[in-house]
Design an enzyme around this catalytic site. Structure first.
Site, PDB file in Angstrom:
ATOM      1  N   GLY A 173      75.852 -85.013  60.286  1.00 59.22           N
ATOM      2  CA  GLY A 173      76.131 -85.889  61.129  1.00 59.22           C
ATOM      3  C   GLY A 173      75.342 -87.343  60.917  1.00 59.22           C
ATOM      4  O   GLY A 173      74.887 -87.510  60.147  1.00 59.22           O
ATOM      5  N   ASP A 199      67.796 -81.844  61.915  1.00 54.88           N
ATOM      6  CA  ASP A 199      69.340 -81.719  62.191  1.00 54.88           C
ATOM      7  C   ASP A 199      69.501 -82.552  63.566  1.00 54.88           C
ATOM      8  O   ASP A 199      68.472 -82.644  64.343  1.00 54.88           O
ATOM      9  CB  ASP A 199      69.975 -80.424  62.112  1.00 54.88           C
ATOM     10  CG  ASP A 199      71.360 -80.357  62.241  1.00 54.88           C
ATOM     11  OD1 ASP A 199      72.203 -81.504  62.147  1.00 54.88           O
ATOM     12  OD2 ASP A 199      72.073 -79.355  62.286  1.00 54.88           O
ATOM     13  N   GLY A 200      70.726 -83.050  63.758  1.00 57.01           N
ATOM     14  CA  GLY A 200      71.192 -83.937  64.971  1.00 57.01           C
ATOM     15  C   GLY A 200      71.490 -82.925  65.944  1.00 57.01           C
ATOM     16  O   GLY A 200      71.687 -81.739  65.859  1.00 57.01           O
ATOM     17  N   ASP A 252      74.388 -82.916  69.800  1.00 55.68           N
ATOM     18  CA  ASP A 252      75.253 -83.550  70.596  1.00 55.68           C
ATOM     19  C   ASP A 252      74.678 -83.674  71.905  1.00 55.68           C
ATOM     20  O   ASP A 252      74.820 -84.490  72.803  1.00 55.68           O
ATOM     21  CB  ASP A 252      76.605 -82.907  70.755  1.00 55.68           C
ATOM     22  CG  ASP A 252      77.302 -82.853  69.401  1.00 55.68           C
ATOM     23  OD1 ASP A 252      77.530 -83.847  68.892  1.00 55.68           O
ATOM     24  OD2 ASP A 252      77.584 -81.876  68.835  1.00 55.68           O
ATOM     25  N   LYS A 280      75.863 -78.409  69.735  1.00 62.92           N
ATOM     26  CA  LYS A 280      76.047 -78.939  68.260  1.00 62.92           C
ATOM     27  C   LYS A 280      77.417 -78.721  67.882  1.00 62.92           C
ATOM     28  O   LYS A 280      78.235 -77.644  68.651  1.00 62.92           O
ATOM     29  CB  LYS A 280      75.155 -78.246  67.303  1.00 62.92           C
ATOM     30  CG  LYS A 280      73.506 -78.830  67.623  1.00 62.92           C
ATOM     31  CD  LYS A 280      72.598 -78.210  66.499  1.00 62.92           C
ATOM     32  CE  LYS A 280      72.975 -78.597  64.961  1.00 62.92           C
ATOM     33  NZ  LYS A 280      73.228 -79.879  64.747  1.00 62.92           N
ATOM     34  N   GLU A 316      75.403 -74.841  59.758  1.00 64.32           N
ATOM     35  CA  GLU A 316      73.999 -75.541  60.568  1.00 64.32           C
ATOM     36  C   GLU A 316      73.270 -74.300  61.223  1.00 64.32           C
ATOM     37  O   GLU A 316      72.148 -73.962  61.074  1.00 64.32           O
ATOM     38  CB  GLU A 316      74.364 -76.409  61.705  1.00 64.32           C
ATOM     39  CG  GLU A 316      74.715 -77.761  61.103  1.00 64.32           C
ATOM     40  CD  GLU A 316      75.156 -78.772  62.149  1.00 64.32           C
ATOM     41  OE1 GLU A 316      75.394 -79.796  61.873  1.00 64.32           O
ATOM     42  OE2 GLU A 316      75.537 -78.553  63.263  1.00 64.32           O
ATOM     43  N   LYS A 341      71.023 -88.309  74.096  1.00 59.59           N
ATOM     44  CA  LYS A 341      71.732 -86.927  73.891  1.00 59.59           C
ATOM     45  C   LYS A 341      70.704 -86.220  74.789  1.00 59.59           C
ATOM     46  O   LYS A 341      71.072 -85.093  74.909  1.00 59.59           O
ATOM     47  CB  LYS A 341      71.315 -86.676  72.582  1.00 59.59           C
ATOM     48  CG  LYS A 341      72.200 -87.418  71.569  1.00 59.59           C
ATOM     49  CD  LYS A 341      73.552 -87.064  71.598  1.00 59.59           C
ATOM     50  CE  LYS A 341      74.280 -87.898  70.392  1.00 59.59           C
ATOM     51  NZ  LYS A 341      74.064 -87.934  69.081  1.00 59.59           N
TER      52      LYS A 341
END
Ligand SMILES: O=C[C@H](O)[C@H](O)[C@H](O)COP(=O)(O)O
EC number: 5.3.1.6
Length: 226
Positions: free
Chosen positions: A29, A80-81, A83, A93, A102, A120
């Site tokens: 992402g 990691d990112g 949502d 995510k 992931e 977020k």
């Protein structure tokens, strides 16, 4: 500060956590991309385990040595990112369709750090539609079973994800159904109901997996713990 600046500072802060010799899970992402760039700039001798083909391409371009999940016994740190980041660092995510790889990488990791811009961080998960990864074979039938589950949770039927070029297919060859909810009152119950459906490979609820979050805000990077 723009949302992208907030993503960048959280990615840069996370890159500082990496030490030479580590095996590092590389998220997917726009926020994870900032982390990968900052990590590459440090020129450490590490091995990266990418969570998507897109991240593998970016890491290769930047000269990060890669390993596949099959080749490593465990991962020292994954960044990691997300949502959405909800209570207890529960996460949604999969907005980029990478949730399955992931989650496999996260579950093989000793420490998982989620990075994101301030927007977020939410009080309750659910405003972002929950991605559910489903095998392609017979997916309209699986989609209908998902609609039944959604109804049990007072949620509207999930929708098959499409893009300009048609149905979105994940790196694993599956499709994604997005379950728009507004509010997920009981994420653990929903997670377990979704996993009970044959044809569902996994979903984007990441519960009890994140060890910390580094949130980019206008006042700098704020660390959150569960
Ligand atoms: O499938 C994609 C991933 O779960 C991403 O980490 C998530 O969608 C967040 O992406 P971004 O950092 O671009 O908002």
């Amino acid at each position: 500060m723009t949302a992208d600046d907030q993503k960048r500072i959280s990615g840069e802060a996370a890159a500082e956590l990496v030490e030479a010799g580590m095996v590092v899970g590389l998220g997917t992402g726009s926020t994870a991309a900032w982390f990968v760039k900052a990590l590459a700039a440090r020129r450490l001798d590490i091995r990266g385990v990418p969570t998507s083909e897109a991240t593998a391409d970016l890491a290769r371009e930047l000269g990060i040595g890669l390993a596949s999940l099959d080749d490593v016994k465990s991962i020292d740190l994954t960044v990691d990112g997300a949502d959405e980041i909800g209570p207890g660092l529960s996460l949604i995510k999969g907005g980029g369709a990478a949730l399955l790889r992931e989650k496999l990488v996260w579950e093989a990791s000793r420490r998982c750090v989620v990075i994101a811009d301030a927007a977020k961080h939410v009080k309750t998960l659910g405003k972002f539609p929950l991605p559910i990864e489903v095998v392609r074979f017979g997916h309209p039938h699986t989609g209908r079973r998902l609609a039944d589950i959604a109804a049990e949770f007072d949620l509207p039927p999930p929708r098959l994800r499409t893009a300009e070029r048609g149905v979105v297919v994940t790196d694993g060859g599956n499709v994604i159904y997005d379950m728009a909810s507004g509010t997920i009152a009981d994420p653990a119950a929903l997670a377990s109901a979704l996993k009970s459906v044959t044809g569902v490979v996994d979903h984007g609820l990441f519960l009890d997996l994140a060890d910390e979050a580094l949130l980019g805000t206008d006042d700098g990077v704020v660390k959150l713990v569960p």
